[in-house]
Motif scaffolding. Structure first.
Motif, short mmCIF file in Angstrom:
data_model
loop_
_atom_site.label_atom_id
_atom_site.label_comp_id
_atom_site.label_asym_id
_atom_site.label_seq_id
_atom_site.Cartn_x
_atom_site.Cartn_y
_atom_site.Cartn_z
N THR A 50 1.10 -4.36 37.26
CA THR A 50 1.84 -3.78 36.13
C THR A 50 1.65 -4.64 34.88
OG1 THR A 50 3.81 -4.92 36.98
CG2 THR A 50 3.56 -2.59 37.53
N LEU A 51 1.89 -4.04 33.74
CA LEU A 51 1.56 -4.69 32.48
C LEU A 51 2.41 -5.92 32.21
CD1 LEU A 51 -0.42 -4.18 30.10
CD2 LEU A 51 1.50 -3.15 28.88
N ASP A 52 3.64 -5.99 32.73
CA ASP A 52 4.47 -7.16 32.50
C ASP A 52 3.87 -8.43 33.10
OD1 ASP A 52 4.93 -5.94 34.94
OD2 ASP A 52 7.03 -6.50 35.05
N CYS A 53 2.89 -8.26 33.99
CA CYS A 53 2.21 -9.41 34.61
C CYS A 53 0.99 -9.86 33.80
CB CYS A 53 1.77 -9.07 36.03
SG CYS A 53 3.14 -8.80 37.17
N LEU A 54 0.67 -9.15 32.70
CA LEU A 54 -0.54 -9.49 31.94
C LEU A 54 -0.60 -10.95 31.50
CD1 LEU A 54 -3.21 -8.64 30.70
CD2 LEU A 54 -1.96 -7.77 28.71
N THR A 117 11.13 -10.09 31.02
CA THR A 117 9.80 -9.64 30.63
C THR A 117 9.95 -8.43 29.70
OG1 THR A 117 9.46 -8.02 32.41
CG2 THR A 117 8.93 -10.33 32.90
N ASN A 118 8.84 -7.96 29.18
CA ASN A 118 8.91 -6.83 28.24
C ASN A 118 8.74 -5.49 28.94
OD1 ASN A 118 6.18 -6.82 28.91
ND2 ASN A 118 5.51 -6.32 26.83
N ALA A 119 8.86 -5.46 30.26
CA ALA A 119 8.66 -4.21 31.00
C ALA A 119 9.64 -3.13 30.56
CB ALA A 119 8.80 -4.46 32.50
N GLN A 218 16.52 -3.75 28.70
CA GLN A 218 15.43 -4.69 28.97
C GLN A 218 15.63 -5.21 30.40
OE1 GLN A 218 15.19 -7.67 25.87
NE2 GLN A 218 15.43 -6.14 24.25
N MET A 219 15.01 -4.52 31.34
CA MET A 219 15.32 -4.74 32.75
C MET A 219 14.24 -5.49 33.53
SD MET A 219 18.29 -3.37 32.72
CE MET A 219 18.85 -3.10 34.39
N GLY A 220 13.17 -5.90 32.89
CA GLY A 220 12.12 -6.65 33.58
C GLY A 220 12.50 -8.12 33.70
N ALA A 221 12.04 -8.78 34.77
CA ALA A 221 12.39 -10.19 34.96
C ALA A 221 11.39 -10.89 35.88
CB ALA A 221 13.79 -10.31 35.56
N ILE A 222 11.37 -12.21 35.75
CA ILE A 222 10.68 -13.07 36.72
C ILE A 222 11.75 -13.99 37.29
CG2 ILE A 222 8.94 -14.86 37.10
CD1 ILE A 222 7.39 -13.75 34.72
N VAL A 223 11.84 -14.04 38.60
CA VAL A 223 12.82 -14.90 39.25
C VAL A 223 12.11 -16.01 40.00
CG1 VAL A 223 14.53 -13.06 39.47
CG2 VAL A 223 12.91 -13.45 41.32
N MET A 224 12.87 -17.03 40.38
CA MET A 224 12.28 -18.17 41.09
C MET A 224 13.26 -18.69 42.13
SD MET A 224 12.63 -21.14 38.21
CE MET A 224 14.19 -21.42 37.35
N ARG A 225 12.72 -19.39 43.09
CA ARG A 225 13.56 -20.08 44.06
C ARG A 225 14.07 -21.36 43.42
NH1 ARG A 225 14.21 -17.77 48.62
NH2 ARG A 225 15.29 -19.62 49.36
N PHE A 284 4.86 -9.32 23.66
CA PHE A 284 5.38 -10.10 24.79
C PHE A 284 6.18 -11.27 24.24
CE2 PHE A 284 2.00 -7.67 26.56
CZ PHE A 284 2.28 -7.52 27.92
N SER A 285 7.12 -11.76 25.03
CA SER A 285 7.99 -12.86 24.59
C SER A 285 7.75 -14.11 25.43
CB SER A 285 9.46 -12.45 24.70
OG SER A 285 9.73 -11.33 23.88
N HIS A 286 8.02 -15.25 24.83
CA HIS A 286 7.97 -16.52 25.55
C HIS A 286 9.03 -16.53 26.65
CE1 HIS A 286 5.76 -19.20 22.37
NE2 HIS A 286 5.05 -18.16 22.77
N ILE A 287 8.93 -17.47 27.54
CA ILE A 287 9.90 -17.63 28.62
C ILE A 287 11.31 -17.74 28.04
CG2 ILE A 287 10.70 -19.15 30.46
CD1 ILE A 287 8.14 -17.80 31.26
#
Length: 305
Positions: A50-54, A117-119, A218-225, A284-287
């Motif tokens: 998906t594009l949010d992973c670009l 993310t910008n998804a 704005q519902m896209g996200a990257i999560v981490m452990r 796209f936005s920075h972290i």
């Protein structure tokens, strides 16, 4: 005597082959152990087509991740598989949406947000089904994934059109590529998609009935452990990931998505023409952590389920 010579020679050859086979197995086993050890030490990122992973794909392909850290991408085609990898501690980071993220956090307190993310997602109707309004979803099939933003949007569509929930048949199609293929084969009446699969659908003249950008979602996200922040080596890897991600974002925003269309085509398996229909002003936005209002919307919806 001659016969005895050939028997002895054959036995020696077979013995040699046996040793060679055992040696090959030993080396192969050692290589697997080495690879597993290296993979375990690497920062593993679960990504989707998906594009949010670009930005992640760009940073990987253009070597924007400093070689001081071993960062490896693990590719999946369904959000549920990303969830499983995160919950089973097989990856450290994963691309998802806020609804799935909040649900995961209820299951495992050691997962937290890295960034939004910008998804964005669109509800797209099959032009063959002649659905031109949300109210036409009555007695139709809608492809989505349960307990995700697409599930939330399905409810939003039903409520907006004042339809009876049981009259819109939610069909769980988790694989984003399969979902698109079902639309192309006229096997589904309507679908919820993000980019670039949505662009491919629009290219085929299917109609957009709902867009999260118009809903200010704005519902896209990257999560981490959480261990990424708790372990020194992981913190170094995360710092490298953030630096590379932000550099990739700057490059995409400077040159535009079309400049990297080959990368989108490579990882997302869509047509060149589809990539070129993606809005030129998409940035796209920075972290940066997700907005609290979006997190709260996901929590409220989950609390009702």
């Amino acid at each position: 005597m001659k016969k005895l010579f050939w028997i002895i020679t054959t036995i020696c050859l077979l013995a040699g082959c046996g040793q060679s086979y055992e040696e090959t197995k030993r080396i192969s086993r050692e290589q697997r152990i080495k690879q597993q050890r290296e993979d375990s030490a690497a920062l593993k990122v679960a990504v989707l087509p998906t594009l949010d992973c670009l930005p992640i794909y760009l940073a990987e392909d253009h070597e924007m991740f400093d070689t001081v850290a071993d960062i490896r991408l693990k590719q999946f085609t369904a959000q549920m598989d990303v969830d499983t990898a995160l919950l089973n501690d097989r990856v450290e980071l994963g691309v998802t949406d806020l609804v799935r993220a909040e649900r995961m956090m209820k299951q495992d307190s050691l997962i937290e947000y890295l960034t939004a993310t910008n998804a964005y997602w669109q509800l797209i109707s099959n032009r063959v089904a002649r659905i031109t309004d949300l109210k036409h979803l009555d007695d139709k099939m809608l492809a989505m994934t349960r307990y995700s933003v697409t599930d939330l949007l399905g409810d939003l569509a039903v409520d907006s059109a004042k339809l009876k929930p049981e009259r819109v048949f939610r069909i769980q199609i988790n694989d984003v590529n399969v979902r698109l293929k079902m639309l192309e084969n006229n096997e589904m009446d309507a679908l919820l998609m993000t980019e670039p699969q949505a662009a491919q659908a629009r290219l085929l003249k299917h109609k957009v009935l709902l867009d999260t950008r118009k809903q200010d979602m704005q519902m896209g996200a990257i999560v981490m452990r959480s261990k990424v922040l708790a372990e020194r080596n992981r913190k170094v890897q995360l710092k490298v990931f953030i630096k590379g991600y932000n550099a990739a974002v700057d490059s995409i925003n400077k040159y535009g998505i079309s400049h990297y269309r080959d990368l989108v085509m490579k990882y997302c398996k869509v047509k060149r023409e589809a990539v070129d229909t993606i809005p030129k002003n998409l940035k796209f936005s920075h972290i940066e952590k997700p907005r609290e209002k979006d997190i709260e919307q996901a929590r409220k919806w989950l609390s009702k389920k």
